[in-house]
Motif scaffolding. Structure first.
Motif, short mmCIF file in Angstrom:
data_model
loop_
_atom_site.label_atom_id
_atom_site.label_comp_id
_atom_site.label_asym_id
_atom_site.label_seq_id
_atom_site.Cartn_x
_atom_site.Cartn_y
_atom_site.Cartn_z
N VAL A 12 -3.40 -4.79 10.93
CA VAL A 12 -4.46 -4.86 9.63
C VAL A 12 -4.19 -3.72 8.76
N PHE A 13 -3.40 -2.83 9.33
CA PHE A 13 -3.04 -1.51 8.38
C PHE A 13 -1.82 -0.85 9.24
N ILE A 14 -1.12 -0.16 8.40
CA ILE A 14 0.31 0.45 8.66
C ILE A 14 0.22 1.75 7.77
N GLU A 15 0.25 3.00 8.35
CA GLU A 15 0.46 4.00 7.84
C GLU A 15 1.99 4.26 7.87
N LEU A 16 2.55 4.37 6.78
CA LEU A 16 3.99 4.66 6.76
C LEU A 16 4.48 6.20 6.67
N PRO A 17 5.73 6.16 7.01
CA PRO A 17 6.27 7.56 6.91
C PRO A 17 6.37 7.97 5.50
N SER A 18 6.89 9.09 5.12
CA SER A 18 7.24 9.56 3.79
C SER A 18 8.58 9.28 3.65
#
Length: 137
Positions: free
Chosen positions: A44-50
């Protein structure tokens, strides 16, 4: 389920944390395996790298939330993030529907190709999943 019921692509590298790594020169693409996404359930959600982020192998680089769990993604390799899959911001379920294609998470330029020796081949990963499945029976 048998390991044979999950797609395991030849020519990729795999981690025990159920990530796949595709190598193209000194650049790699990283995503969650078919087995991994199945274990997670609906993402439901992905925190992507920078982009531009420098990461060490084993360092947290991203996070995934699913209906079943929230997990951290640890970089399988040392290097610099050069691209992230922005499509996952709008459609995180791509990790479920196309784990080896449109569901990729990030690309990185690796700084130490010898780290690839620490990863599993498709054959090794298949055997690893069979071990996990046997333990669960």
């Amino acid at each position: 389920m048998e390991a044979g019921e999950f797609r395991i692509e030849e020519g990729l590298y795999y981690t025990k944390e159920h990530l796949w790594v595709k190598v193209e020169g000194s650049n790699t693409t990283v995503g969650v395996t078919d087995y991994g996404q199945h274990q997670l359930g609906d993402v439901v959600f992905i925190e992507l790298p920078s982009v531009g982020q420098e990461v060490e192998a084993g360092e947290k680089v991203a996070a995934i939330e699913s209906v079943k769990a929230a997990i951290d993604i640890f970089s399988p390799l040392t290097g610099k993030v050069i691209s992230v899959n922005e499509d996952l911001n709008e459609e995180p379920s791509l990790v479920n529907t196309d784990p080896y294609g449109d569901g990729w998470i990030y690309e990185m330029n690796i700084s130490d190709v010898t780290e690839l020796e620490d990863l599993m081949t498709a054959e090794d990963y298949r055997a690893y999943i069979q071990e996990i499945e046997a333990e669960e029976e």
